[in-house]
Design a protein around this motif. Structure first.
Motif, PDB file in Angstrom:
ATOM      1  N   ALA A  29      91.662  67.021  -8.212  1.00  0.00           N
ATOM      2  CA  ALA A  29      92.481  68.515  -9.357  1.00  0.00           C
ATOM      3  C   ALA A  29      91.558  69.148  -9.842  1.00  0.00           C
ATOM      4  N   GLY A  30      89.969  69.765  -9.965  1.00  0.00           N
ATOM      5  CA  GLY A  30      89.362  70.512  -9.873  1.00  0.00           C
ATOM      6  C   GLY A  30      89.863  71.902  -8.798  1.00  0.00           C
ATOM      7  N   ILE A 111      87.889  76.142 -15.877  1.00  0.00           N
ATOM      8  CA  ILE A 111      88.356  75.931 -15.780  1.00  0.00           C
ATOM      9  C   ILE A 111      89.491  75.174 -16.863  1.00  0.00           C
ATOM     10  N   ALA A 112      90.914  74.895 -16.540  1.00  0.00           N
ATOM     11  CA  ALA A 112      91.021  73.813 -17.826  1.00  0.00           C
ATOM     12  C   ALA A 112      90.951  72.644 -16.989  1.00  0.00           C
ATOM     13  N   ALA A 113      90.868  71.546 -17.532  1.00  0.00           N
ATOM     14  CA  ALA A 113      91.209  70.377 -17.166  1.00  0.00           C
ATOM     15  C   ALA A 113      91.324  69.005 -17.881  1.00  0.00           C
ATOM     16  N   SER A 219      94.659  66.454 -14.004  1.00  0.00           N
ATOM     17  CA  SER A 219      95.135  67.465 -13.537  1.00  0.00           C
ATOM     18  C   SER A 219      94.553  68.565 -13.921  1.00  0.00           C
ATOM     19  N   ALA A 220      94.599  69.768 -13.272  1.00  0.00           N
ATOM     20  CA  ALA A 220      93.753  70.894 -13.900  1.00  0.00           C
ATOM     21  C   ALA A 220      94.206  72.833 -13.606  1.00  0.00           C
ATOM     22  N   VAL A 221      94.337  73.528 -14.159  1.00  0.00           N
ATOM     23  CA  VAL A 221      94.286  75.109 -14.544  1.00  0.00           C
ATOM     24  C   VAL A 221      92.992  75.690 -14.255  1.00  0.00           C
ATOM     25  N   ILE A 222      93.217  76.858 -13.493  1.00  0.00           N
ATOM     26  CA  ILE A 222      92.116  78.057 -13.369  1.00  0.00           C
ATOM     27  C   ILE A 222      92.786  79.163 -14.082  1.00  0.00           C
ATOM     28  N   LEU A 223      92.241  79.811 -15.227  1.00  0.00           N
ATOM     29  CA  LEU A 223      91.893  81.211 -15.444  1.00  0.00           C
ATOM     30  C   LEU A 223      92.022  81.831 -16.071  1.00  0.00           C
ATOM     31  N   LYS A 345      98.752  68.631 -17.136  1.00  0.00           N
ATOM     32  CA  LYS A 345      99.917  68.382 -15.784  1.00  0.00           C
ATOM     33  C   LYS A 345     101.159  69.590 -17.103  1.00  0.00           C
ATOM     34  N   GLN A 346     101.956  69.180 -17.645  1.00  0.00           N
ATOM     35  CA  GLN A 346     103.415  70.046 -18.351  1.00  0.00           C
ATOM     36  C   GLN A 346     102.681  71.565 -18.442  1.00  0.00           C
ATOM     37  N   ALA A 347     101.560  72.469 -18.258  1.00  0.00           N
ATOM     38  CA  ALA A 347     101.216  73.233 -18.105  1.00  0.00           C
ATOM     39  C   ALA A 347     101.297  73.616 -16.392  1.00  0.00           C
ATOM     40  N   VAL A 348     100.709  72.654 -15.743  1.00  0.00           N
ATOM     41  CA  VAL A 348     101.263  72.577 -14.586  1.00  0.00           C
ATOM     42  C   VAL A 348     102.931  72.547 -14.197  1.00  0.00           C
ATOM     43  N   GLU A 349     103.115  71.724 -14.667  1.00  0.00           N
ATOM     44  CA  GLU A 349     104.437  72.119 -14.305  1.00  0.00           C
ATOM     45  C   GLU A 349     105.388  73.455 -14.542  1.00  0.00           C
ATOM     46  N   ILE A 350     104.924  73.798 -15.396  1.00  0.00           N
ATOM     47  CA  ILE A 350     105.952  75.419 -15.743  1.00  0.00           C
ATOM     48  C   ILE A 350     105.108  76.565 -14.975  1.00  0.00           C
ATOM     49  N   VAL A 351     104.302  76.618 -14.698  1.00  0.00           N
ATOM     50  CA  VAL A 351     103.455  77.390 -13.638  1.00  0.00           C
ATOM     51  C   VAL A 351     104.188  77.404 -12.011  1.00  0.00           C
ATOM     52  N   GLN A 352     104.842  75.943 -12.395  1.00  0.00           N
ATOM     53  CA  GLN A 352     105.228  76.357 -10.964  1.00  0.00           C
ATOM     54  C   GLN A 352     106.551  76.452 -10.535  1.00  0.00           C
ATOM     55  N   GLN A 353     107.511  76.324 -11.730  1.00  0.00           N
ATOM     56  CA  GLN A 353     108.461  76.524 -12.576  1.00  0.00           C
ATOM     57  C   GLN A 353     108.858  78.107 -12.208  1.00  0.00           C
TER      58      GLN A 353
END
Ligand SMILES: CC(=O)SCCNC(=O)CCNC(=O)[C@H](O)C(C)(C)COP(=O)(O)OP(=O)(O)OC[C@H]1O[C@@H](n2cnc3c(N)ncnc32)[C@H](O)[C@@H]1OP(=O)(O)O
Length: 390
Positions: A29-30, A111-113, A219-223, A345-353
């Protein structure tokens, strides 16, 4: 405070994964999120990792350091990595810590994972590990598990507002419908109301299809600071607000168990910070650990009047194409609920949307999205608001 954007995202597959270890999942994920952002490892300033119970599920503690090591960020770069724990809200809280570290000016690229590997132990052990998110002395020791606690919330909601088993079932039907379009989801099969109502009883009135399952996933997101986000991506998604609140850890200490006060307050804090209200939100990922939890969440966040969550769901208001699409990812119900990973994972979904990359589950014209992540039976709630416009 500086404005903050998300510049990269990645989910692993969610589900039972025999061929991947705990560390494999979070590294996948990272690294995937770093690649999505196109950012060099040397630019990463810090890392926050949500994990509820590595010790009980895979006998691994000291998780921040482990993950920094296996991501190649420890040995020469010595990137600080912090484990964040708030039961099933660990991921949402890791995102909030990462948000603060960038907003404060302390760090630039963060990174927030989130990760959990739950299927390596028998279900009974998983259940007792999860029960540690409740009040051990007053709930756990009496045998209360989370299906049992949420069953009491469901019973009271039915009693006070006339919510029906069919309305609960409709939450699961909708989320399985959405999940079929999400390639990472644990369950990509559609189900019917009849199938839910005839599935095995877990804790009356909640049946197996009313429950989120036991899941492995990360899951991971980069800020990054909003001012530099365009150096990495053409579609930065801005974090407009972060709200958090706490409540009593034991359910019996609440004034009204059909309202999760922490959700109400975390939501209110996020709305105030963003200068927005429920009518401004185009879609929301809520914490549907059980079907009743989604009904309470849409009420507590102000999308429907108190007591009308079941009716709104039955009338299709929360479906894709409805007034307020809820859990377009498939939610915890169909995606699965690897507890430490879910909030990310919730944040990944919103970003993809908001990037317009959600394929068949895309909400047309989505500009503002929300995530809502809950720990325990509502002792912790974390709400974030995201926008495609700065
Ligand atoms: C704030 C919070 O987030 S609290 C929530 C924390 N999470 C939880 O409490 C987890 C709740 N869920 C559970 O405890 C478990 O998933 C249970 C008790 C519902 C089911 O567990 P088990 O009885 O062990 O089910 P088991 O793993 O044997 O699965 C039996 C079958 O049902 C399926 N299944 C299991 N759980 C689910 C589910 N939730 N939804 C749909 N199907 C399911 C399995 O895939 C399996 O199908 P198969 O026979 O075709 O392979």
């Amino acid at each position: 405070m500086r404005e903050v954007a998300i510049i990269g995202v990645k989910n692993t597959l969610f589900g039972e994964q025999w061929d991947r270890s705990f560390r494999d999942l979070v590294v996948e994920a990272g690294v995937g999120a770093v690649e999505d952002a196109g950012v060099a490892g040397e630019r990463i300033d810090s890392m926050f990792v949500g994990n509820m119970s590595g010790g009980q599920f895979v006998e691994q503690e000291h998780i921040g350091a482990l993950i920094a090591d296996y991501s190649g960020l420890a040995k020469n770069l010595h990137v600080p990595s912090t484990r964040v724990e708030a039961a099933c809200a660990s991921g949402g809280l890791a995102l909030r810590q990462a948000f603060y570290s960038v907003a404060s000016g302390m760090d630039d690229i963060v990174i927030a994972a989130g990760v959990e590997k739950m299927t390596d132990v028998p279900s009974s052990k998983a259940s007792s590990a999860l029960a540690a998110a409740a009040d051990r002395e007053w709930e756990g020791i009496m045998g209360a598990t989370f299906p049992g606690l949420y069953a009491m919330i469901a019973r009271m909601h039915m009693h006070k507002y006339g919510t029906t088993s069919e309305q609960l079932a409709q939450v699961a039907v909708k989320n399985h419908y959405n999940g079929q379009f999400n390639p990472i989801a644990q369950y990509r099969n559609t189900i019917t109301v009849d199938a839910v109502l005839s599935s095995i009883m877990v804790a009356d009135p909640l049946r197996i299809f009313d429950c989120s399952p036991i899941t492995d996933g990360a899951s991971a997101v980069i800020l990054a600071p909003a001012d530099v986000a365009h150096e990495y991506t053409d579609t930065p998604i801005y974090i407009k607000a972060s709200g958090q609140a706490s409540d009593t850890i034991a359910l019996h200490d609440r004034r009204d168990i059909t309202t999760l006060d922490a959700s109400v307050v975390a939501g209110r804090r996020a709305y105030e910070m963003a200068g927005l209200g429920p009518k401004d939100i185009d879609l929301v990922e809520v914490h549907d650990c059980f079907t009743i939890a989604e009904i309470c969440a849409i009420e507590d966040l102000g999308f429907v009047k108190k007591g009308e969550g079941g009716k709104a769901t039955q009338q299709g208001e929360t479906a894709i194409g409805g007034r307020i699409p809820v859990n377009t990812s498939g939610g915890l119900k169909a995606c699965g609920h690897p507890v430490g990973a879910t909030g990310i994972k919730q944040a990944v979904e919103i970003v993809q949307q908001l990037r317009g990359e959600a394929g068949k589950r895309q909400v047309d014209g989505a500009e503002v999205g929300m995530t809502h992540n809950v720990g325990g039976s509502g002792a912790t709630a974390v709400v974030h608001i995201f926008s495609r416009n700065r």
